[in-house]
Design an enzyme around this catalytic site. Structure first.
Site, PDB file in Angstrom:
ATOM      1  N   GLU A   1       0.844  -1.245   0.022  1.00 58.55           N
ATOM      2  CA  GLU A   1       0.140  -0.397   0.100  1.00 58.55           C
ATOM      3  C   GLU A   1       0.554   1.190  -0.138  1.00 58.55           C
ATOM      4  OE1 GLU A   1      -1.071  -0.908   3.745  1.00 58.55           O
ATOM      5  OE2 GLU A   1      -2.683  -1.900   3.240  1.00 58.55           O
TER       6      GLU A   1
ATOM      7  N   TYR B   1       7.399   1.896  -8.148  1.00 51.81           N
ATOM      8  CA  TYR B   1       7.013   0.711  -8.036  1.00 51.81           C
ATOM      9  C   TYR B   1       6.283   0.398  -9.031  1.00 51.81           C
ATOM     10  CZ  TYR B   1       7.253   1.252  -2.530  1.00 51.81           C
ATOM     11  OH  TYR B   1       6.753   1.781  -1.166  1.00 51.81           O
TER      12      TYR B   1
END
Length: 150
Positions: free
Chosen positions: A107, A119
């Site tokens: 998250e 990411y």
């Protein structure tokens, strides 16, 4: 040949206070010393990144069967912008795969475009939103859920 300025090792109990102070500098609403103590006691894969003997970052991963969750990752703000976050993420992903994980979840704050971009460059894809998940000084912020195959 110059020595690599960044190395990785398993987090030890003696590191916890330094890691907790780093966490507060990197994320004011992040993990506490107690959270790190619990993670270490629970057997999570806890790693520190060091440069010249100084802890400059950490990651914490929880494994369940062949999946894992990147619970925490941070680089101390004075050391950001040197590629250390990228290197720590890559090391953490390889370490998780060596522990038999084939999938990693995480998250990230919706407003953290820099982390979300890093990411994505490492194979994470957005697969959900967790509304009002993170505390902020002015209320709450959504979490973006992301997953990568290792």
């Amino acid at each position: 040949m110059a020595q690599d300025p960044l190395s990785f090792r398993t987090m030890q109990a003696a590191d916890l206070e330094s890691v907790a102070r780093l966490a507060r500098r990197a994320e004011p609403f992040g993990w506490t010393l107690g959270n790190f103590q619990d993670a270490l006691a629970s057997g999570y894969r806890c790693t520190v990144a060091e440069s010249d003997g100084v802890i400059v970052g950490y990651s914490v991963v929880s494994h369940v069967l062949d999946e894992c969750e990147l619970l925490e990752i941070a680089i101390d703000p004075p050391f950001q912008g040197r590629g250390f976050g990228k290197r720590l993420l890559e090391w953490t992903m390889r370490d998780a795969a060596s522990g038999c994980a084939v999938l990693m979840r995480l998250e990230v704050r919706e407003g953290n475009a820099r982390a979300r971009g890093m990411y994505a460059k490492h194979g994470f894809a957005q697969d959900g939103i967790r509304r009002n998940y993170y505390r902020t000084e002015s209320g709450r912020e959504n979490a973006v859920l992301m997953t990568a195959h290792l």
